[in-house]
Design an enzyme around this catalytic site. Structure first.
Site, PDB file in Angstrom:
ATOM      1  N   HIS A 136       0.836  -1.208   0.000  1.00 21.60           N
ATOM      2  CA  HIS A 136       0.000   0.000   0.000  1.00 21.60           C
ATOM      3  C   HIS A 136       0.869   1.257   0.000  1.00 21.60           C
ATOM      4  O   HIS A 136       0.655   2.182  -0.792  1.00 21.60           O
ATOM      5  CB  HIS A 136      -0.912  -0.011   1.226  1.00 21.60           C
ATOM      6  N   GLU A 137       1.864   1.288   0.881  1.00 21.54           N
ATOM      7  CA  GLU A 137       2.711   2.483   0.983  1.00 21.54           C
ATOM      8  C   GLU A 137       3.605   2.640  -0.243  1.00 21.54           C
ATOM      9  O   GLU A 137       3.863   3.760  -0.694  1.00 21.54           O
ATOM     10  CB  GLU A 137       3.555   2.419   2.261  1.00 21.54           C
ATOM     11  N   HIS A 146       1.887   4.416  -3.026  1.00 21.49           N
ATOM     12  CA  HIS A 146       1.794   5.877  -2.902  1.00 21.49           C
ATOM     13  C   HIS A 146       2.920   6.598  -3.640  1.00 21.49           C
ATOM     14  O   HIS A 146       2.821   7.796  -3.908  1.00 21.49           O
ATOM     15  CB  HIS A 146       1.804   6.285  -1.434  1.00 21.49           C
ATOM     16  N   GLU A 153      -5.531   7.594  -1.733  1.00 21.31           N
ATOM     17  CA  GLU A 153      -5.800   6.407  -0.913  1.00 21.31           C
ATOM     18  C   GLU A 153      -6.584   5.324  -1.649  1.00 21.31           C
ATOM     19  O   GLU A 153      -6.369   4.133  -1.432  1.00 21.31           O
ATOM     20  CB  GLU A 153      -6.551   6.821   0.360  1.00 21.31           C
TER      21      GLU A 153
END
Length: 832
Positions: free
Chosen positions: A488-489, A492, A511
């Site tokens: 997930h990170e 980004h 997000e």
């Protein structure tokens, strides 16, 4: 900004008048003092005039430009919306805001008065933002002084001065011009020419540019400037200067932070050592340094940070900094960034971190490119397409970067967690990076640090340029939670950092995309998983997220469920560039996941419509087109629908997507049609069978008057972490579960050893059924997993059980001092 809004409570004001002056580069020179819990020093800001005054002086003539202009003019990305012209950026009247002349002719300064503790104060508790009708002129008409407005909060500003960049050897070349006029010879204009020449140097000369930035930041001051601070801003002016073009383009601000400043957290790590880090709080970095917070203010930065020996400074920087010893007990760390990004993405963490060294066994993975898709290189035409962003050395134009599946990376943690990081993180990072590269192509950033932050960190993770913060909660249990959060990170880097939202109310652009890509990355990172297994896991995850969204919609304010609360006004700002982030200061909003979940479901729905392969190709096309830029929702949606024109016939339009997904509260109607299919998946049906067994077991236990162990005769299957989450959520719907059933449940699945997501549901079961042997698990969770435990406090209070309420207050009392401010506020409202 609507005068009816209370910016101290609901909306976050972005005060900086970026349309008039735009920061292009920051140079920070700071000392970190753990005894006083203060970061103190100076920051030098290098400006260009904003879009409304580009290249125009007070005489109306074009300013003299450097000899480099023709070859290195930066392609400034300007807003494509029509500004709202009825909004003032002035935070208070000039005459009443404390400006004072110091007797130095035209140069003046206003120093804050010491408070009762002897510290300087910026009246942080002042309420609201008052408009100014006639106190200060933000434009270039009339005879009032121009006022530079910066975003600032919880800071003690000590002095503001103009920097004499003309005193730096070599800068005279920036003033050469074929059109020499009397105006260009004025010293102030010469200094501004130097700054203009410096900030517009070609990207190929970035090393030279950094060197000049360093030298200019150390140049002497040439006159103190008037300034005043408000609850959300710092206002600076120079007497007699009426336009942004003539305002000093290099200023130095001397300041120090407040120990309670809302941008930084002073605490201790898991080994009991002092540390400080930026929190990514709702007010971003304005309590760390005076800055321009609006997303449009894309800038570069460099920082020298000094701290006591034994501490490690990690920061958003392209270089892996090595400390320089200044004295026996003082080290200096230096970082820089050459890719322009919003000041809100600047991140720093200082602590007694230990680097977790890579093991030799991972060396093979470092260069492994087997994840790469055969068609990926064809999707990236490196040399054929020009970038659309301002000029910088872009990795998307580098063939070498395109082939780098795993970027260099380091892992840091408190000493006591080094072994767990060795076991968990070191092998996962290269796998997840490779999977991300296989999906999206070139990594936007050249390197990565991963830091395990203190237990009071209020999230499972946070991504910033070149650095990721991870909660210690991801290290427990197996690799599932750690891997998915890491994915997930990492996502980004593309969505949230390389591509940002032009309006911060559109959080879903960051997000929602990261949540969607998290599943894609993780499936590839696991390697060799059959397609059916991947599909089953993703459908199970979709069902869990559906339950979470349903609960959130039922238990939150409708206004907070809308992904585009500004609707047709999204992206608009005032004439000066100021705006507000709708509901940005609402404490409860920090814990909501509606932007993650509705954004994820929208993207998932579009992927199903288009087909996953075509959809991922569209994502890569979107990244190629918009990296290094700020976007609105329609930028992505228009591009996607252009690629699939046949969908317009079925009614899929930007307007319909706005109506069904982004502009309304509640569950999107198209989503309601999908839920049934997820419940039919193999992994979900397997959990349903286990739930039935446990309900039957519980019924037998309740009927048994003696301590028989018939439930042990039942054979339960081994479940995946997400299956365990679904199992426990299903059992939470049962009115009563006997203590013996709960004991067997915990032993069967070894719930105390599972990851934080599973343990959270176990704690909910313990609380609901007042299972006293499990209270220790709840206490441990509230102490060690603060990123996830906030709502457990509420559940402990709802039961109105004396033991549970005592447990809640005991845990809060021990954690409150170091707890994130927003978390503490929400918990206190639950408890008292």
């Amino acid at each position: 900004m609507d005068p009816q809004l209370d910016p101290m409570k609901d909306d976050l004001p972005l005060m900086a008048n970026t349309s008039y002056m735009l920061v292009k580069h920051y140079v920070l020179d700071l000392d970190v003092d753990f005894k006083s819990k203060v970061i103190e020093g100076s920051i030098v800001l290098f400006f260009e005039t904003g879009s409304r005054y580009q290249k125009t002086s007070s005489t109306g003539k074009e300013c003299c430009q450097s000899e480099f202009d023709q070859c290195c003019e930066m392609r400034a990305s300007e807003p494509c919306h029509v500004p709202v012209t009825s909004v003032s950026a002035c935070s208070s009247k000039m005459e009443s805001n404390g400006f004072a002349v110091s007797g130095k002719g035209e140069e003046a300064i206003r120093l804050p008065s010491p408070d009762e503790n002897g510290n300087h104060s910026n009246n942080e508790r002042a309420s609201g933002i008052s408009s100014s009708k006639d106190g200060c002129d933000r434009e270039n008409h009339g005879n009032k002084d121009f006022v530079l407005v910066l975003d600032c909060c919880d800071l003690s500003v000590l002095k503001v001065e103009e920097v004499d960049v003309a005193a730096v050897s070599g800068t005279e070349k920036f003033t050469r011009c074929t059109k020499v006029t009397d105006v260009s010879k004025e010293l102030g204009n010469v200094r501004n020419q130097i700054v203009h020449g410096l900030v517009t140097l070609p990207a190929s000369r970035w090393k030279e540019q950094l060197s000049y930035f360093t030298d200019c930041s150390q140049a002497p001051g040439c006159g103190e400037l008037l300034f005043a601070t408000g609850p959300w801003s710092l206002e600076v002016r120079k007497s007699g200067i009426q336009t942004p073009a003539d305002f000093p383009h290099a200023i130095r601000i001397w300041y120090k932070t407040n120990p309670e400043g809302r941008s930084i957290a002073w605490t201790t790590d898991q080994s009991g050592k002092p540390c400080v880090y930026t929190m990514g709080s709702p007010i971003n970095n304005r309590a760390l340094f005076p800055c321009q917070e609006p997303p449009i203010a894309l800038s570069t930065w460099q920082a020298s940070v000094r701290t006591a020996a034994g501490f490690v400074v990690l920061m958003s920087g392209e270089n892996s900094a090595e400390p320089v010893q200044l004295r026996e007990d003082v080290l200096s760390w230096y970082y820089y960034v050459s890719m322009p990004m919003p000041a809100s993405t600047f991140t720093i963490a200082v602590g007694c971190w230990q680097e977790v060294k890579q093991q030799s066994s991972t060396a093979a993975i470092q260069t492994n490119t087997e994840f790469s898709l055969p068609s990926l290189q064809a999707d990236f035409r490196w040399h054929e397409e020009a970038c659309g962003h301002v000029e910088y050395l872009c990795r998307f134009q580098s063939p070498a970067a395109s082939l780098q599946a795993v970027i260099p990376h380091r892992v840091f943690s408190p000493r006591c967690l080094v072994e767990r990081c060795e076991e968990r993180l070191l092998q996962l990072i290269p796998q997840c990076l490779s999977a991300a590269h296989a999906t999206m192509g070139t990594h936007p950033f050249s390197r990565l640090d991963v830091l395990i932050v203190p237990s009071n960190f209020s999230s499972l993770g946070m991504a910033s340029p070149h650095i990721i913060f991870l909660s210690q909660s991801v290290l427990s249990g197996g690799s599932h939670l750690c891997g998915t959060r890491l994915c997930h990170e990492i996502a980004h880097a593309w969505f949230g950092l390389a591509i940002g939202a032009r309006d911060w109310t559109e959080e879903w652009i960051s997000e929602g995309f990261a949540t969607f890509l998290e599943d894609i990355f993780w499936a590839r990172a696991q390697q060799q998983l059959p397609h059916d297994e991947v599909k089953g896991q993703q459908e199970l995850k979709a069902l869990l997220r559906w339950f979470r969204l349903r609960d959130e919609v039922q238990n939150s304010e409708e206004e907070l469920q809308v992904l585009r609360p500004n609707k047709e006004s999204t992206g608009e700002v005032s004439e000066s560039g100021a705006s507000v982030v709708k509901y940005g200061l609402k404490a409860e909003k920090i814990f909501m996941q509606v932007h993650y979940l509705k954004g994820y479901f929208l993207l998932r729905s579009l992927a199903r419509t288009v087909g996953e392969a075509s959809y991922l190709a569209s994502l890569r096309k979107f990244v190629r087109k918009f990296h290094g830029q700020l976007v609105l929702s329609q930028d992505f949606l228009c591009m996607l629908l252009e690629d699939i024109p046949k969908q317009k016939k079925s009614g899929l339009t930007v307007e319909s997507i706005f109506h069904n997904w982004l502009d309304t509260s509640g569950i999107p109607k198209p989503l309601l049609e999908e839920v049934g299919t997820w419940k039919e998946g193999r992994l979900v049906r397997q959990v349903s069978g286990e739930v039935t067994k446990w309900i039957q077991t519980n019924q037998r236990v309740r009927k048994s008057s003696k301590k028989k162990r018939k439930q042990d005769e039942v054979t339960f299957q081994k479940l995946l972490p997400d299956q365990l989450v679904l199992l426990l959520e299903s059992l939470l719907e049962e009115k009563t579960l006997c203590p013996r059933t709960l004991q067997c449940l915990e032993r069967t699945y070894q719930l105390r050893e599972q990851d934080a997501e599973v343990r959270h549901r176990w704690c909910e079961l313990v609380i609901k059924h007042k299972y006293v042997p499990g209270y220790g698990d709840v206490e441990r969770f509230l102490r060690e997993d603060q990123a996830m435990g906030v709502y457990l406090y509420g559940e402990l209070m709802v039961n109105e059980d004396a033991k549970q309420q005592e447990l809640a207050r005991k845990c809060f009392a021990s954690a409150q001092e170091h707890m994130d401010a927003s978390s503490a506020k929400v918990v206190a409202e639950m408890l008292f």
